[in-house]
Design a protein around this motif. Structure first.
Motif, short mmCIF file in Angstrom:
data_model
loop_
_atom_site.label_atom_id
_atom_site.label_comp_id
_atom_site.label_asym_id
_atom_site.label_seq_id
_atom_site.Cartn_x
_atom_site.Cartn_y
_atom_site.Cartn_z
N GLU A 1 -25.15 67.79 97.79
CA GLU A 1 -24.98 66.68 98.74
C GLU A 1 -25.10 67.16 100.19
O GLU A 1 -25.67 66.48 101.04
CB GLU A 1 -23.62 66.01 98.52
CG GLU A 1 -23.44 64.78 99.41
CD GLU A 1 -22.15 64.02 99.09
OE1 GLU A 1 -21.70 63.26 99.97
OE2 GLU A 1 -21.61 64.19 97.97
N GLY B 1 -26.72 66.64 92.10
CA GLY B 1 -25.29 66.71 91.84
C GLY B 1 -24.51 66.88 93.12
O GLY B 1 -25.08 67.03 94.21
N GLY C 1 -32.37 69.27 94.12
CA GLY C 1 -31.47 69.93 93.18
C GLY C 1 -31.23 71.37 93.61
O GLY C 1 -31.47 71.75 94.76
N THR D 1 -25.81 58.15 87.23
CA THR D 1 -26.64 59.29 86.87
C THR D 1 -27.83 59.38 87.81
O THR D 1 -28.16 58.44 88.54
CB THR D 1 -27.15 59.16 85.43
OG1 THR D 1 -27.99 58.00 85.35
CG2 THR D 1 -25.99 59.02 84.45
N LEU D 2 -28.50 60.52 87.80
CA LEU D 2 -29.68 60.70 88.64
C LEU D 2 -30.75 59.66 88.33
O LEU D 2 -31.35 59.07 89.23
CB LEU D 2 -30.23 62.12 88.45
CG LEU D 2 -31.58 62.41 89.15
CD1 LEU D 2 -31.43 62.31 90.65
CD2 LEU D 2 -32.09 63.79 88.73
N GLU E 1 -23.04 69.36 94.31
CA GLU E 1 -23.28 70.64 94.98
C GLU E 1 -24.44 70.55 95.98
O GLU E 1 -24.51 71.34 96.93
CB GLU E 1 -23.58 71.74 93.96
CG GLU E 1 -22.47 72.00 92.97
CD GLU E 1 -22.50 71.00 91.81
OE1 GLU E 1 -23.43 70.17 91.76
OE2 GLU E 1 -21.56 71.04 90.99
N PRO F 1 -21.56 59.21 93.03
CA PRO F 1 -21.21 60.06 91.87
C PRO F 1 -21.01 59.25 90.59
O PRO F 1 -20.95 59.82 89.50
CB PRO F 1 -19.90 60.72 92.31
CG PRO F 1 -19.28 59.75 93.27
CD PRO F 1 -20.43 59.10 93.99
#
Length: 637
Positions: free
Chosen positions: A545, A541, A591, A571-572, A543, A568
């Motif tokens: 990066e 996400g 993560g 999705t992952l 956060e 962004p």
């Protein structure tokens, strides 16, 4: 300057349904072809009468030994291997493509002459495949003569197929619109079951048969050593050929014609040094990958040049001597620019200079044939006493490079041609040295008599790509002429001036061609040590990066090719899938957990999840695998 295209057919084995035939407009045969056919028929009629006379005069029984110990009777100059095959089994007669008589390859319809050991060859054997494909090349040659008015050059079988060289004129090339018609003529020739007829002709008769074909005349002078040689007739085709062949073209049940590429070959006495060729091309998808993702093939005035894409340039090690771009004469000038001593030898010079070749229109093809290319050109100046050790060193270097790249290779020793320059004594000595070096090298090799360069014998190296097509890349050549013509000398131990021997050495050959072969072999999945896409870092996400960028910078500082995918909008799972499709060897997913523990979650391009690893340990392991140049880093990680 004439153009000769080499065409290749993809054949299906007997038993497949033949393609439907359509009318193909076949031009009226030229006068030279009609005259050749007429002479062949005269000679064939005379040979049939001669054989009939021998059969009547020597009407004697001969003993034929078959596999398994069976012995049967036959009549000299009358019974054929095909007749004996029918006695054994109609199935064998249908499947046999040729015979082996006392170890000699033999046409099935050629009468036996004496007591013999006889075996039958089918398509399942390498010798049988060669006969099948060689006969197929004759079908293509006949179609090219009829449909295109081509002058035939050579049409041999290869390890995995065949091709045919033919000459079309100075500016003439085969248009794509002509391929269907040419293919239909081939199909028609196959469907009409034209017999292959073997004729023995004298040298004078050969010259008369092929008086309008300069390529065949040169082959007669260079290759026909005895008083006679064999010619095969098949429909309208009459060709100089040692055989053997299928009984008839109907054994080729179906065929398909593929596109062509061009090749350069030398015919010293024929003023047509540019001959053009095809290779069998199967749709693998690999070419599209490296064409679109790895290289830009330049259009218009730069046609025939390849540029690596800037975003992910191909990585290729260049652990060689770094010298200015030079060619053979330039290296000779470098040797000659000051007095040399025996203490300086061997003197080894190498370069990766860009070369340009004025290929004819349509000659370029992907990365395997370009107008601008790089060559790992090297020249070794040495004494005769040093020659054997230097050749061994070249062979060891070649094996080391090819084993790292994952290539198998085949070697051929090409010996003195008819138009050689220099002293026969030196040639004999050089050929013996090369042969001894090959035998000590321990890899299989074959003799290619008379195919050396005019200036010296050579060892040619052939690679196979993923489609099992051969590519001549490496070469080791001896040269007695350039040192003579540049008057190269060195002061020997006795104080007298002596002349060095020159070795031309290339391992990669054309760097671009080797990259093309590599791309086909890898299918876009480059090994880690060569890959332009080694690692992609993917944050779960926004956060993560910042930590992901830190991971990427750590990898880059270690010298690893790494990217960041923090898109962004995806999705992952979609970003992971995108990385796999782009063939990144590894994905480092980070993560919240990985950020707090300074680790990475490791995945491979084949979607194997290798678990959580410490960042420093993971980076160190990648460097170990890269330095070891292993082909399967993903499995060994």
């Amino acid at each position: 300057m004439g153009h000769c295209r080499k065409w290749l057919l993809l054949l299906r084995l007997p038993g497949f349904r033949a393609c439907s035939l359509h009318t193909a407009a076949v031009p009226t045969p030229p006068s030279w072809l009609i005259e050749r056919l007429g002479l062949f028929e005269e000679l064939w009629t005379a040979q049939v009468k001669k054989l009939a006379g021998l059969a009547q005069k020597e009407s004697r029984t001969i003993k034929i030994s078959l596999p398994g110990g069976q012995r049967v009777d036959a009549v000299a100059w009358s019974t054929t291997p095909y007749q004996l095959a029918w006695r054994i089994s109609p199935t064998l007669a249908d499947s046999a493509v040729a015979a082996q008589v006392n170890g000699e390859l033999y046409d099935l319809e050629r009468p036996l002459e004496t007591d013999s050991d006889l075996t039958f060859l089918t398509f399942d054997s390498p010798e049988g495949k060669a006969v099948f494909w060689h006969s197929s090349a004759h079908v293509l040659g006949a179609a090219a003569e009829q449909f295109l008015g081509a002058v035939l050059c050579r049409g041999p079988s290869t390890e995995h197929g065949f091709y045919h060289d033919f000459f079309l004129g100075k500016e003439r090339t085969v248009q794509g619109s002509e391929l269907p018609g040419l293919e239909r003529v081939c199909q028609k020739l196959a469907a009409t079951a034209q017999p292959f007829r073997r004729l023995e002709a004298s040298r004078d008769q050969l010259r008369q048969l092929f008086k309008d074909n300069p390529f065949k005349l040169q082959l007669i002078e260079e290759k026909v050593a005895g008083p006679t040689a064999t010619v095969y007739g098949c429909g309208t085709l009459v060709d100089l050929c040692r055989g053997p062949h299928l009984r008839h073209t109907g054994q080729i049940s179906a065929l398909r014609l593929f596109a062509a590429e061009y090749t350069r070959r030398g015919f010293s006495e024929v003023k047509t040094p540019m001959l053009f060729s095809t290779k069998l091309w199967e749709k693998s998808g690999h070419w599209e990958h490296y064409k679109e993702d790895m290289f830009t093939l330049q259009p218009s005035d730069s046609d025939g040049s390849a540029c690596s894409q800037s975003e992910h340039p191909a990585r290729l090690p260049t652990d060689t001597l770094a010298l200015k771009p030079m060619n053979c004469p330039a290296h000779c000038l470098m040797f000659a620019h000051r007095p040399r001593s025996w203490r300086e030898l061997p003197l080894r010079l190498a370069d990766f200079g860009a070369l340009h070749r004025a290929e004819a229109s349509g000659a370029v093809g992907g990365l395997t044939r370009l107008r601008c290319f790089q060559q790992d050109d090297a020249h070794i100046f040495c004494t005769l006493d040093q020659l054997e050790a230097e050749i061994r060193g070249c062979l060891d270097f070649l094996r080391s490079v090819y084993s790292i790249l994952g290539f198998s290779f085949r070697l051929a020793l090409s010996t003195r041609p008819s138009g050689f320059l220099g002293e026969p004594r030196l040639w004999d000595q050089a050929e013996q040295l090369l042969q001894q070096a090959l035998e000590e090298f321990g890899e299989p090799w074959e003799l290619n008599p008379g195919d050396g360069a005019f200036y010296g014998p050579k060892i040619d190296v052939h690679l196979q790509d993923a489609l099992r097509r051969p590519h001549q890349c490496g070469t080791i050549q001896l040269d007695f002429q350039l040192p003579l013509r540049f008057d190269l000398q060195y002061k020997g131990q006795a104080g007298t001036l002596e002349r060095p021997v020159l070795i031309h050495r290339a391992v990669l050959g054309s760097v671009e061609r080797l990259l093309g072969v590599l791309a086909e072999s890898c299918g876009g999945k480059w090994p880690l040590w060569l890959s332009p896409c080694q690692v992609v870092v993917i944050p779960v996400g926004p956060e993560q990066e910042g930590y992901a960028r830190e991971v990427q910078q750590t990898l880059q500082a270690a010298g690893l090719a790494s990217d960041l995918d923090a898109d962004p909008s995806l999705t992952l799972s979609r970003r992971v899938r995108r990385a796999q499709l782009a063939h990144y060897n590894f994905q480092f997913v980070v993560g919240r957990k990985e950020q707090s523990s300074r680790t990475v979650s490791v995945r491979t391009r084949d979607n194997q999840q290798l678990g959580e690893r410490d960042l420093r340990d993971a980076t160190r392991r990648l460097l170990e695998l890269q330095d070891a140049r292993v082909p399967n880093a993903e499995e060994l990680f």
